[in-house]
Design a protein around this motif. Structure first.
Motif, PDB file in Angstrom:
ATOM      1  N   ILE A 160       6.725   9.874  -0.164  1.00 21.31           N
ATOM      2  CA  ILE A 160       7.221  10.106   1.016  1.00 21.31           C
ATOM      3  C   ILE A 160       8.363   9.175   1.701  1.00 21.31           C
ATOM      4  O   ILE A 160       8.498   8.351   1.205  1.00 21.31           O
ATOM      5  CB  ILE A 160       5.860   9.647   2.089  1.00 21.31           C
ATOM      6  CG1 ILE A 160       6.221  10.102   3.394  1.00 21.31           C
ATOM      7  CG2 ILE A 160       5.531   8.240   1.835  1.00 21.31           C
ATOM      8  CD1 ILE A 160       4.758  10.180   4.322  1.00 21.31           C
ATOM      9  N   PRO A 161       9.233   9.899   2.324  1.00 19.03           N
ATOM     10  CA  PRO A 161      10.415   9.264   2.816  1.00 19.03           C
ATOM     11  C   PRO A 161      10.140   8.327   3.767  1.00 19.03           C
ATOM     12  O   PRO A 161       8.975   8.212   4.475  1.00 19.03           O
ATOM     13  CB  PRO A 161      11.185  10.360   3.396  1.00 19.03           C
ATOM     14  CG  PRO A 161      10.844  11.675   2.718  1.00 19.03           C
ATOM     15  CD  PRO A 161       9.457  11.548   2.498  1.00 19.03           C
ATOM     16  N   HIS A 162      10.646   7.110   4.071  1.00 20.03           N
ATOM     17  CA  HIS A 162      10.445   6.153   4.994  1.00 20.03           C
ATOM     18  C   HIS A 162      10.163   6.578   6.188  1.00 20.03           C
ATOM     19  O   HIS A 162       9.344   6.134   7.099  1.00 20.03           O
ATOM     20  CB  HIS A 162      11.384   4.884   4.713  1.00 20.03           C
ATOM     21  CG  HIS A 162      11.036   3.943   5.812  1.00 20.03           C
ATOM     22  ND1 HIS A 162      10.079   2.877   5.601  1.00 20.03           N
ATOM     23  CD2 HIS A 162      11.666   3.675   6.686  1.00 20.03           C
ATOM     24  CE1 HIS A 162       9.959   2.319   6.490  1.00 20.03           C
ATOM     25  NE2 HIS A 162      10.768   2.405   7.394  1.00 20.03           N
ATOM     26  N   SER A 163      11.122   7.487   6.700  1.00 17.93           N
ATOM     27  CA  SER A 163      11.123   7.920   8.064  1.00 17.93           C
ATOM     28  C   SER A 163       9.894   8.646   8.354  1.00 17.93           C
ATOM     29  O   SER A 163       9.148   8.761   9.525  1.00 17.93           O
ATOM     30  CB  SER A 163      12.483   8.940   8.644  1.00 17.93           C
ATOM     31  OG  SER A 163      12.427   9.555   7.526  1.00 17.93           O
ATOM     32  N   SER A 164       9.318   9.494   7.244  1.00 19.11           N
ATOM     33  CA  SER A 164       8.161  10.340   7.513  1.00 19.11           C
ATOM     34  C   SER A 164       7.042   9.446   7.707  1.00 19.11           C
ATOM     35  O   SER A 164       6.001   9.485   8.378  1.00 19.11           O
ATOM     36  CB  SER A 164       8.095  11.308   6.473  1.00 19.11           C
ATOM     37  OG  SER A 164       9.074  12.277   6.483  1.00 19.11           O
ATOM     38  N   TRP A 165       6.983   8.620   6.715  1.00 21.68           N
ATOM     39  CA  TRP A 165       5.918   7.431   6.683  1.00 21.68           C
ATOM     40  C   TRP A 165       5.808   6.724   8.138  1.00 21.68           C
ATOM     41  O   TRP A 165       4.738   6.704   8.330  1.00 21.68           O
ATOM     42  CB  TRP A 165       6.150   6.332   5.637  1.00 21.68           C
ATOM     43  CG  TRP A 165       5.172   5.096   5.558  1.00 21.68           C
ATOM     44  CD1 TRP A 165       5.665   3.891   5.530  1.00 21.68           C
ATOM     45  CD2 TRP A 165       3.783   5.266   5.464  1.00 21.68           C
ATOM     46  NE1 TRP A 165       4.457   3.231   5.532  1.00 21.68           N
ATOM     47  CE2 TRP A 165       3.481   4.129   5.194  1.00 21.68           C
ATOM     48  CE3 TRP A 165       2.719   6.468   5.224  1.00 21.68           C
ATOM     49  CZ2 TRP A 165       1.885   3.867   5.247  1.00 21.68           C
ATOM     50  CZ3 TRP A 165       1.731   6.122   4.978  1.00 21.68           C
ATOM     51  CH2 TRP A 165       0.918   4.870   4.889  1.00 21.68           C
ATOM     52  N   VAL A 166       6.810   6.217   8.708  1.00 23.77           N
ATOM     53  CA  VAL A 166       6.636   5.662  10.001  1.00 23.77           C
ATOM     54  C   VAL A 166       6.359   6.425  10.897  1.00 23.77           C
ATOM     55  O   VAL A 166       5.518   6.252  11.839  1.00 23.77           O
ATOM     56  CB  VAL A 166       8.221   4.971  10.383  1.00 23.77           C
ATOM     57  CG1 VAL A 166       8.229   4.377  11.568  1.00 23.77           C
ATOM     58  CG2 VAL A 166       8.563   3.858   9.376  1.00 23.77           C
ATOM     59  N   PRO A 173      -3.916   6.832  -7.339  1.00 21.75           N
ATOM     60  CA  PRO A 173      -3.973   6.507  -5.912  1.00 21.75           C
ATOM     61  C   PRO A 173      -3.065   5.350  -5.734  1.00 21.75           C
ATOM     62  O   PRO A 173      -2.542   4.917  -4.482  1.00 21.75           O
ATOM     63  CB  PRO A 173      -5.494   6.055  -5.704  1.00 21.75           C
ATOM     64  CG  PRO A 173      -6.049   6.799  -6.804  1.00 21.75           C
ATOM     65  CD  PRO A 173      -5.132   7.176  -7.829  1.00 21.75           C
ATOM     66  N   ASN A 174      -2.953   4.236  -6.737  1.00 15.59           N
ATOM     67  CA  ASN A 174      -2.025   3.267  -6.561  1.00 15.59           C
ATOM     68  C   ASN A 174      -0.692   3.289  -7.005  1.00 15.59           C
ATOM     69  O   ASN A 174       0.198   2.273  -6.905  1.00 15.59           O
ATOM     70  CB  ASN A 174      -2.763   1.903  -7.509  1.00 15.59           C
ATOM     71  CG  ASN A 174      -4.128   1.444  -6.748  1.00 15.59           C
ATOM     72  OD1 ASN A 174      -4.076   1.607  -5.733  1.00 15.59           O
ATOM     73  ND2 ASN A 174      -4.723   1.128  -7.669  1.00 15.59           N
ATOM     74  N   ASP A 175      -0.177   4.594  -7.283  1.00 12.00           N
ATOM     75  CA  ASP A 175       1.217   4.987  -7.388  1.00 12.00           C
ATOM     76  C   ASP A 175       1.976   4.973  -6.128  1.00 12.00           C
ATOM     77  O   ASP A 175       1.255   5.131  -5.237  1.00 12.00           O
ATOM     78  CB  ASP A 175       1.546   6.156  -8.316  1.00 12.00           C
ATOM     79  CG  ASP A 175       0.945   5.895  -9.925  1.00 12.00           C
ATOM     80  OD1 ASP A 175       0.724   4.764 -10.141  1.00 12.00           O
ATOM     81  OD2 ASP A 175       0.955   7.009 -10.407  1.00 12.00           O
ATOM     82  N   GLU A 201       6.649   0.015  -0.266  1.00 10.70           N
ATOM     83  CA  GLU A 201       6.588   1.314  -0.238  1.00 10.70           C
ATOM     84  C   GLU A 201       4.993   1.749  -0.249  1.00 10.70           C
ATOM     85  O   GLU A 201       4.436   1.144  -0.962  1.00 10.70           O
ATOM     86  CB  GLU A 201       7.375   2.180  -1.076  1.00 10.70           C
ATOM     87  CG  GLU A 201       8.880   2.019  -0.975  1.00 10.70           C
ATOM     88  CD  GLU A 201       9.554   2.808  -2.034  1.00 10.70           C
ATOM     89  OE1 GLU A 201       8.984   3.591  -2.732  1.00 10.70           O
ATOM     90  OE2 GLU A 201      10.831   2.364  -2.159  1.00 10.70           O
ATOM     91  N   PRO A 202       4.647   2.801   0.608  1.00 12.89           N
ATOM     92  CA  PRO A 202       3.137   3.169   0.582  1.00 12.89           C
ATOM     93  C   PRO A 202       2.814   3.698  -0.692  1.00 12.89           C
ATOM     94  O   PRO A 202       3.458   4.387  -1.456  1.00 12.89           O
ATOM     95  CB  PRO A 202       3.005   4.097   1.657  1.00 12.89           C
ATOM     96  CG  PRO A 202       4.647   4.630   1.693  1.00 12.89           C
ATOM     97  CD  PRO A 202       5.486   3.507   1.665  1.00 12.89           C
ATOM     98  N   THR A 203       1.300   3.518  -1.112  1.00 14.47           N
ATOM     99  CA  THR A 203       0.837   4.213  -2.153  1.00 14.47           C
ATOM    100  C   THR A 203       0.401   5.467  -1.710  1.00 14.47           C
ATOM    101  O   THR A 203       0.280   5.894  -0.557  1.00 14.47           O
ATOM    102  CB  THR A 203      -0.471   3.463  -2.973  1.00 14.47           C
ATOM    103  OG1 THR A 203      -1.487   3.405  -1.697  1.00 14.47           O
ATOM    104  CG2 THR A 203       0.114   1.965  -3.212  1.00 14.47           C
ATOM    105  N   ASN A 204       0.021   6.309  -2.758  1.00 11.83           N
ATOM    106  CA  ASN A 204      -0.586   7.687  -2.543  1.00 11.83           C
ATOM    107  C   ASN A 204      -1.862   7.702  -1.838  1.00 11.83           C
ATOM    108  O   ASN A 204      -2.010   8.407  -0.908  1.00 11.83           O
ATOM    109  CB  ASN A 204      -0.832   8.389  -3.774  1.00 11.83           C
ATOM    110  CG  ASN A 204       0.391   8.897  -4.774  1.00 11.83           C
ATOM    111  OD1 ASN A 204       1.424   9.097  -3.996  1.00 11.83           O
ATOM    112  ND2 ASN A 204       0.446   8.592  -6.037  1.00 11.83           N
ATOM    113  N   ALA A 205      -2.539   6.733  -2.158  1.00  5.43           N
ATOM    114  CA  ALA A 205      -3.807   6.486  -1.567  1.00  5.43           C
ATOM    115  C   ALA A 205      -3.756   5.935   0.017  1.00  5.43           C
ATOM    116  O   ALA A 205      -4.464   6.396   0.823  1.00  5.43           O
ATOM    117  CB  ALA A 205      -4.696   5.152  -2.257  1.00  5.43           C
ATOM    118  N   GLU A 206      -2.456   5.161   0.211  1.00  2.71           N
ATOM    119  CA  GLU A 206      -2.392   4.871   1.731  1.00  2.71           C
ATOM    120  C   GLU A 206      -2.031   6.125   2.508  1.00  2.71           C
ATOM    121  O   GLU A 206      -2.227   6.255   3.665  1.00  2.71           O
ATOM    122  CB  GLU A 206      -1.369   3.776   1.935  1.00  2.71           C
ATOM    123  CG  GLU A 206      -1.914   2.289   1.174  1.00  2.71           C
ATOM    124  CD  GLU A 206      -0.764   1.443   1.039  1.00  2.71           C
ATOM    125  OE1 GLU A 206      -1.236   0.136   1.137  1.00  2.71           O
ATOM    126  OE2 GLU A 206       0.432   1.816   0.910  1.00  2.71           O
TER     127      GLU A 206
END
Length: 102
Positions: free
Chosen positions: A73-79, A67-69, A19-24
Motif C-alpha cells: 500500500i502506498p503511504h498516502s493511501s495508508w494514511v 500477514p507479517n510481510d 511501513e504497515p504489514t499486510n495484517a495491519e
C-alpha cells in the motif's frame, strides 16, 4: 489488535515509523467494513481505479501475502485509510515564530 499505538500509525517523519504489514492493512479494512462500508465503497473513497470492473482488486493486493510481510500500500493511501477508519487523525502544526522554509 494491540491497543497501544502501532508504529505504522505514526507520522512518516517519526523515527519509530515503519511501513504497515499486510495484517495491519487488512485489519483497518475490516474495521471499515464493520462500521458499515463495503469494499467497493472503500476503494471509491480512496480514489482507486482499475481497468476491470472489480474495484476491490487493489485492496486485496494490499492485503495478500504473509500477514507479517510489509504491504504494498502506498503511504498516502495508508494514511487516508487510517483517517477514514477513525484510527488516526491528521492535524496541522503551527510552526514556531521565526520559522521559514529551508
Amino acid at each position: 489488535m494491540n491497543p497501544t499505538r502501532l508504529d505504522s500509525y505514526r507520522n512518516i517523519d517519526d523515527p519509530n515509523y515503519r511501513e504497515p504489514t499486510n495484517a495491519e492493512v487488512s485489519e483497518v479494512i475490516e474495521t471499515m467494513i464493520f462500521i458499515g462500508h463495503c469494499k467497493t465503497d472503500i476503494a471509491r473513497m480512496l480514489g482507486l481505479k482499475t481497468a476491470s470492473k472489480d474495484k476491490t482488486k487493489v485492496l486485496r493486493k494490499w492485503c495478500d501475502g504473509e500477514p507479517n510481510d510489509v504491504s504494498s500500500i502506498p503511504h498516502s493511501s495508508w494514511v487516508h485509510l487510517l483517517v477514514l477508519s477513525g484510527k488516526t487523525c491528521l492535524y496541522n502544526v503551527v510552526p514556531d515564530e521565526g520559522w521559514t522554509r529551508g
